[in-house]
Design a protein around this motif. Structure first.
Motif, PDB file in Angstrom:
ATOM      1  N   GLY A   5     -41.725 -28.357  25.160  1.00 27.70           N
ATOM      2  CA  GLY A   5     -41.139 -27.377  24.249  1.00 27.70           C
ATOM      3  C   GLY A   5     -42.117 -26.936  23.183  1.00 27.70           C
ATOM      4  O   GLY A   5     -43.136 -27.591  22.943  1.00 27.70           O
ATOM      5  N   LEU A   6     -41.813 -25.812  22.565  1.00 29.82           N
ATOM      6  CA  LEU A   6     -42.576 -25.299  21.426  1.00 29.82           C
ATOM      7  C   LEU A   6     -41.586 -25.044  20.289  1.00 29.82           C
ATOM      8  O   LEU A   6     -40.525 -24.439  20.509  1.00 29.82           O
ATOM      9  CB  LEU A   6     -43.291 -23.995  21.775  1.00 29.82           C
ATOM     10  CG  LEU A   6     -44.230 -24.020  22.982  1.00 29.82           C
ATOM     11  CD1 LEU A   6     -44.733 -22.608  23.277  1.00 29.82           C
ATOM     12  CD2 LEU A   6     -45.392 -24.971  22.741  1.00 29.82           C
ATOM     13  N   VAL A   7     -41.922 -25.498  19.087  1.00 28.54           N
ATOM     14  CA  VAL A   7     -41.046 -25.270  17.941  1.00 28.54           C
ATOM     15  C   VAL A   7     -40.802 -23.774  17.791  1.00 28.54           C
ATOM     16  O   VAL A   7     -41.749 -23.002  17.651  1.00 28.54           O
ATOM     17  CB  VAL A   7     -41.657 -25.857  16.656  1.00 28.54           C
ATOM     18  CG1 VAL A   7     -40.762 -25.557  15.460  1.00 28.54           C
ATOM     19  CG2 VAL A   7     -41.864 -27.361  16.798  1.00 28.54           C
ATOM     20  N   SER A   8     -39.529 -23.372  17.844  1.00 26.45           N
ATOM     21  CA  SER A   8     -39.213 -21.956  17.909  1.00 26.45           C
ATOM     22  C   SER A   8     -38.302 -21.491  16.788  1.00 26.45           C
ATOM     23  O   SER A   8     -38.698 -20.665  15.976  1.00 26.45           O
ATOM     24  CB  SER A   8     -38.564 -21.637  19.269  1.00 26.45           C
ATOM     25  OG  SER A   8     -38.249 -20.270  19.380  1.00 26.45           O
ATOM     26  N   SER A   9     -37.067 -22.007  16.710  1.00 30.21           N
ATOM     27  CA  SER A   9     -36.116 -21.486  15.733  1.00 30.21           C
ATOM     28  C   SER A   9     -35.019 -22.509  15.462  1.00 30.21           C
ATOM     29  O   SER A   9     -34.967 -23.568  16.087  1.00 30.21           O
ATOM     30  CB  SER A   9     -35.497 -20.179  16.241  1.00 30.21           C
ATOM     31  OG  SER A   9     -34.887 -20.386  17.499  1.00 30.21           O
ATOM     32  N   GLY A  10     -34.135 -22.180  14.535  1.00 34.02           N
ATOM     33  CA  GLY A  10     -33.050 -23.081  14.192  1.00 34.02           C
ATOM     34  C   GLY A  10     -32.134 -22.490  13.149  1.00 34.02           C
ATOM     35  O   GLY A  10     -32.364 -21.376  12.663  1.00 34.02           O
ATOM     36  N   VAL A  11     -31.089 -23.225  12.808  1.00 36.57           N
ATOM     37  CA  VAL A  11     -30.129 -22.796  11.794  1.00 36.57           C
ATOM     38  C   VAL A  11     -30.196 -23.804  10.658  1.00 36.57           C
ATOM     39  O   VAL A  11     -29.676 -24.912  10.758  1.00 36.57           O
ATOM     40  CB  VAL A  11     -28.703 -22.731  12.366  1.00 36.57           C
ATOM     41  CG1 VAL A  11     -27.720 -22.253  11.287  1.00 36.57           C
ATOM     42  CG2 VAL A  11     -28.652 -21.820  13.576  1.00 36.57           C
ATOM     43  N   GLY A  12     -30.865 -23.427   9.581  1.00 39.71           N
ATOM     44  CA  GLY A  12     -31.060 -24.381   8.501  1.00 39.71           C
ATOM     45  C   GLY A  12     -32.025 -25.472   8.911  1.00 39.71           C
ATOM     46  O   GLY A  12     -32.703 -25.405   9.946  1.00 39.71           O
ATOM     47  N   CYS A  13     -32.066 -26.535   8.106  1.00 39.75           N
ATOM     48  CA  CYS A  13     -32.993 -27.637   8.361  1.00 39.75           C
ATOM     49  C   CYS A  13     -32.279 -28.968   8.150  1.00 39.75           C
ATOM     50  O   CYS A  13     -31.796 -29.250   7.064  1.00 39.75           O
ATOM     51  CB  CYS A  13     -34.193 -27.560   7.418  1.00 39.75           C
ATOM     52  SG  CYS A  13     -35.179 -26.067   7.594  1.00 39.75           S
ATOM     53  N   GLY A  14     -32.229 -29.758   9.187  1.00 40.18           N
ATOM     54  CA  GLY A  14     -31.730 -31.116   9.059  1.00 40.18           C
ATOM     55  C   GLY A  14     -30.234 -31.255   8.895  1.00 40.18           C
ATOM     56  O   GLY A  14     -29.749 -32.287   8.438  1.00 40.18           O
ATOM     57  N   LYS A  15     -29.464 -30.221   9.274  1.00 46.87           N
ATOM     58  CA  LYS A  15     -28.015 -30.330   9.169  1.00 46.87           C
ATOM     59  C   LYS A  15     -27.474 -31.257  10.247  1.00 46.87           C
ATOM     60  O   LYS A  15     -27.934 -31.263  11.384  1.00 46.87           O
ATOM     61  CB  LYS A  15     -27.368 -28.954   9.303  1.00 46.87           C
ATOM     62  CG  LYS A  15     -27.682 -28.002   8.161  1.00 46.87           C
ATOM     63  CD  LYS A  15     -26.950 -26.674   8.347  1.00 46.87           C
ATOM     64  CE  LYS A  15     -27.224 -25.729   7.193  1.00 46.87           C
ATOM     65  NZ  LYS A  15     -26.511 -24.428   7.366  1.00 46.87           N
ATOM     66  N   LYS A  16     -26.466 -32.028   9.896  1.00 47.66           N
ATOM     67  CA  LYS A  16     -25.883 -32.967  10.842  1.00 47.66           C
ATOM     68  C   LYS A  16     -25.306 -32.231  12.038  1.00 47.66           C
ATOM     69  O   LYS A  16     -24.589 -31.236  11.894  1.00 47.66           O
ATOM     70  CB  LYS A  16     -24.800 -33.796  10.150  1.00 47.66           C
ATOM     71  CG  LYS A  16     -24.206 -34.887  11.040  1.00 47.66           C
ATOM     72  CD  LYS A  16     -23.175 -35.700  10.286  1.00 47.66           C
ATOM     73  CE  LYS A  16     -22.580 -36.794  11.171  1.00 47.66           C
ATOM     74  NZ  LYS A  16     -21.567 -37.594  10.436  1.00 47.66           N
ATOM     75  N   ASN A  17     -25.634 -32.717  13.228  1.00 52.37           N
ATOM     76  CA  ASN A  17     -25.125 -32.193  14.502  1.00 52.37           C
ATOM     77  C   ASN A  17     -25.580 -30.764  14.818  1.00 52.37           C
ATOM     78  O   ASN A  17     -25.044 -30.138  15.729  1.00 52.37           O
ATOM     79  CB  ASN A  17     -23.595 -32.248  14.551  1.00 52.37           C
ATOM     80  CG  ASN A  17     -23.071 -33.658  14.468  1.00 52.37           C
ATOM     81  OD1 ASN A  17     -23.684 -34.590  14.992  1.00 52.37           O
ATOM     82  ND2 ASN A  17     -21.938 -33.839  13.798  1.00 52.37           N
ATOM     83  N   VAL A  18     -26.563 -30.247  14.086  1.00 51.00           N
ATOM     84  CA  VAL A  18     -27.095 -28.918  14.387  1.00 51.00           C
ATOM     85  C   VAL A  18     -28.513 -29.084  14.943  1.00 51.00           C
ATOM     86  O   VAL A  18     -29.445 -29.386  14.198  1.00 51.00           O
ATOM     87  CB  VAL A  18     -27.111 -28.018  13.135  1.00 51.00           C
ATOM     88  CG1 VAL A  18     -27.689 -26.651  13.488  1.00 51.00           C
ATOM     89  CG2 VAL A  18     -25.699 -27.871  12.570  1.00 51.00           C
TER      90      VAL A  18
ATOM     91  N   GLY B 263     -32.243 -28.242  16.807  1.00 47.76           N
ATOM     92  CA  GLY B 263     -33.261 -27.211  16.744  1.00 47.76           C
ATOM     93  C   GLY B 263     -33.450 -26.582  18.111  1.00 47.76           C
ATOM     94  O   GLY B 263     -33.137 -27.181  19.146  1.00 47.76           O
ATOM     95  N   ILE B 264     -33.973 -25.361  18.111  1.00 51.09           N
ATOM     96  CA  ILE B 264     -34.202 -24.633  19.359  1.00 51.09           C
ATOM     97  C   ILE B 264     -35.707 -24.570  19.623  1.00 51.09           C
ATOM     98  O   ILE B 264     -36.491 -24.242  18.737  1.00 51.09           O
ATOM     99  CB  ILE B 264     -33.618 -23.213  19.279  1.00 51.09           C
ATOM    100  CG1 ILE B 264     -32.114 -23.275  19.023  1.00 51.09           C
ATOM    101  CG2 ILE B 264     -33.903 -22.444  20.568  1.00 51.09           C
ATOM    102  CD1 ILE B 264     -31.480 -21.911  18.800  1.00 51.09           C
ATOM    103  N   TYR B 265     -36.072 -24.869  20.871  1.00 50.93           N
ATOM    104  CA  TYR B 265     -37.474 -24.915  21.283  1.00 50.93           C
ATOM    105  C   TYR B 265     -37.668 -24.036  22.516  1.00 50.93           C
ATOM    106  O   TYR B 265     -36.756 -23.870  23.329  1.00 50.93           O
ATOM    107  CB  TYR B 265     -37.893 -26.359  21.617  1.00 50.93           C
ATOM    108  CG  TYR B 265     -37.799 -27.287  20.438  1.00 50.93           C
ATOM    109  CD1 TYR B 265     -38.936 -27.662  19.726  1.00 50.93           C
ATOM    110  CD2 TYR B 265     -36.567 -27.780  20.008  1.00 50.93           C
ATOM    111  CE1 TYR B 265     -38.855 -28.497  18.631  1.00 50.93           C
ATOM    112  CE2 TYR B 265     -36.472 -28.617  18.906  1.00 50.93           C
ATOM    113  CZ  TYR B 265     -37.619 -28.969  18.223  1.00 50.93           C
ATOM    114  OH  TYR B 265     -37.533 -29.778  17.128  1.00 50.93           O
ATOM    115  N   SER B 266     -38.848 -23.479  22.648  1.00 44.63           N
ATOM    116  CA  SER B 266     -39.177 -22.747  23.870  1.00 44.63           C
ATOM    117  C   SER B 266     -39.178 -23.720  25.044  1.00 44.63           C
ATOM    118  O   SER B 266     -39.733 -24.813  24.953  1.00 44.63           O
ATOM    119  CB  SER B 266     -40.546 -22.082  23.749  1.00 44.63           C
ATOM    120  OG  SER B 266     -40.574 -21.162  22.685  1.00 44.63           O
ATOM    121  N   ASN B 267     -38.574 -23.320  26.130  1.00 41.26           N
ATOM    122  CA  ASN B 267     -38.472 -24.142  27.330  1.00 41.26           C
ATOM    123  C   ASN B 267     -39.749 -23.968  28.157  1.00 41.26           C
ATOM    124  O   ASN B 267     -39.872 -23.047  28.960  1.00 41.26           O
ATOM    125  CB  ASN B 267     -37.243 -23.716  28.133  1.00 41.26           C
ATOM    126  CG  ASN B 267     -36.982 -24.605  29.338  1.00 41.26           C
ATOM    127  OD1 ASN B 267     -37.866 -25.306  29.823  1.00 41.26           O
ATOM    128  ND2 ASN B 267     -35.760 -24.553  29.846  1.00 41.26           N
TER     129      ASN B 267
END
Length: 377
Positions: free
Chosen positions: A333-346, A348-352
Motif C-alpha cells: 500500500g501507499l499512504v493515500s487518504s483518510g478522514v481525520g487522524c487517529g479516530k477510533k474505528n476509522v 486509513g485508506i491506502y493505494s492498493n
C-alpha cells in the motif's frame, strides 16, 4: 467530498530484524568488454581480456603489466596487447553490489547515532524509505517547507510514491533524498544521497478528488549508489494482498500526536482490514452513505490514536512476507487518504499496490527498466 492528505500520527514498536543479501548488477556505463579482444590467461592463471596496454588499470590490477606482455604467460595474439582482468579495464562496465529487495538492515541499525524512542524507526531499519523534497532545498539542511512526502526505492533509478504528492509539480521541482533518518542531524553514520527527478509517470486514470489509482513513479536522472551505503536498499513490491488482519507497518516524517512533524523517522503498526467492512465504517463518517471504496484502495488501521495523518502521503505500507525467523517486507500500500487522524474505528485508506501492479510493470517496461529487482522470488 474532500480527503485530508495523509501522514503519520502515533507510533508503536516494530519487532524483529531482517538481514541483507546481495545480488550482482551491471552498470551500463563505459565500453562493453565483450567487444574487446579475445579472452586470455594472466601470468597467475586468471581469465582476462586482451586489450591495448593503456586500457588496463595498472594501479588496481594485481598483474604486473610488464610480465603480461610476455606471450609465454598469456595468449594475446597481438604482442602489444596485454591480458587484463575484466574488472580492471579502464572505463569498463563495473560490477556493483546491491541489496536484494525487502530486507531491513541490522548492520546499519547497530550503527545508530543514539537510542530511539518508542515509535521511532531504527537507523537503517527501512532502507528503501525516501523523502520527496522541493529541488530548491539545500542538499543537507532540512526545512519542513521543502518536504513534499514519502516514497520508496524500487529500482536504483526509480522511486515509487502516490500520484497526489507530485501531481502539481514538474520534474525539475522535485528531488529524492535516500538514507535520511534524523532530519535535524547531518552528522549520521552514513551520508544521505539526493537525486533529481528526470520523469514523473503518473497513472493515467488517477482521480485526485477520490484518490483513485493513486500511484506514480519518479524516474531519476542518476541512480542511487548502494556501494558503502548499508543504510539504503530496495523495496519489494507485493503482487498479492496478505490475509486480513496481517499486521503491517508504515513509516515517515509526518505529523505526530503533538501536531508537529517528526524529525526522526517514525513507524506505526496497522492491521489490514476487510474492504466491505471498511466501506461500511467510512459511510458512517462525513463521507456519507453513498461512499464507495474503489478497487484501487485498501484499508488499514482503525485503532484510536494509531493512524496516518497530514504530511506523509506516498510513504509505503509494508507487510512481512518472510518465512519463520526471516523478516522480509513487501509494499502492499501507499499512504493515500483518510478522514481525520487517529479516530477510533476509522481506518486509513491506502493505494492498493497489488491491484496496480500490472500498471507498474508496464510503466517500467516502457522505460526499459528491469522489474525483477523489486520482484519477489
Amino acid at each position: 467530498m474532500r480527503y485530508f492528505p495523509a501522514g503519520l500520527f502515533m507510533l508503536i514498536v516494530l519487532a524483529g530484524n531482517g538481514y541483507v543479501l546481495t545480488q550482482t548488477v551491471i552498470d551500463g556505463s563505459g565500453p562493453d568488454v565483450n567487444t574487446l579482444g579475445p579472452t586470455c590467461l594472466t601470468s597467475d592463471g586468471k581469465v582476462g581480456v586482451c586489450v591495448p596496454n593503456f586500457q588496463c588499470n595498472f594501479e588496481t590490477n594485481v598483474v604486473d603489466p610488464g610480465a603480461t606482455i610476455d606471450l609465454r604467460t598469456q595468449s594475446c595474439p597481438n604482442i602489444l596487447d596485454i591480458c587484463c582482468l575484466r574488472e580492471e579495464i579502464a572505463g569498463s562496465k563495473t560490477v556493483k553490489k546491491m541489496p536484494q529487495c525487502g530486507f531491513s538492515n541490522p548492520g546499519a541499525v547497530e550503527l545508530k547515532t543514539k537510542p530511539t524512542l518508542v515509535g521511532e524507526a531504527e537507523y537503517g531499519e527501512f532502507p528503501w524509505m525516501v523523502a520527496l523534497l522541493r529541488s530548491t532545498a539545500p542538499d543537507q539542511a532540512w526545512s519542513q517547507d521543502d518536504y513534499i512526502g514519502g516514497g520508496s526505492i524500487i529500482h536504483p533509478k526509480v522511486v515509487l510514491t502516490a500520484a497526489h504528492k507530485v501531481a502539481r509539480y514538474i520534474e525539475s521541482e522535485v528531488k529524492c533524498r535516500a538514507g535520511e533518518w534524523d532530519t535535524s542531524n547531518t552528522d549520521e553514520n552514513y551520508l544521505t544521497q539526493e537525486r533529481q527527478v528526470e520523469k514523473i509517470i503518473q497513472h493515467e486514470d488517477f482521480f485526485d478528488l477520490q484518490a483513485y489509482n493513486n500511484i506514480a513513479l519518479l524516474v531519476l536522472k542518476e541512480s542511487f549508489n548502494f556501494n558503502d551505503a548499508p543504510h539504503m536498499g530496495i523495496a519489494c513490491v507485493g503482487k498479492v494482498l496478505p490475509p486480513l488482519g496481517t499486521q503491517c507497518y508504515t513509516m515517515g516524517w509526518g505529523k505526530a500526536a503533538t501536531g508537529k512533524y517528526a524529525t526522526i523517522l517514525k513507524k506505526i503498526q496497522l492491521p489490514l482490514l476487510d474492504s466491505d467492512q471498511c466501506q461500511h465504517t467510512l459511510r458512517n463518517t462525513r463521507l456519507g452513505s453513498r461512499f464507495l471504496l474503489h478497487p484501487s484502495h485498501i484499508c488499514a488501521g482503525g485503532i484510536a490514536g494509531v493512524d496516518t495523518c497530514k504530511g506523509d502521503g506516498g510513504s509505503p505500507l509494508v507487510c512481512n512476507i518472510g518465512n519463520g525467523t526471516v523478516v522480509r517486507y513487501a509494499i502492499i500500500g501507499l499512504v493515500s487518504s483518510g478522514v481525520g487522524c487517529g479516530k477510533k474505528n476509522v481506518p486509513g485508506i491506502y493505494s492498493n499496490v497489488p491491484y496496480l501492479y500490472s500498471w507498474l510493470l508496464d510503466a517500467m517496461n516502457e522505460e526499459k527498466l528491469q522489474s525483477k529487482i523489486f520482484t519477489l522470488e
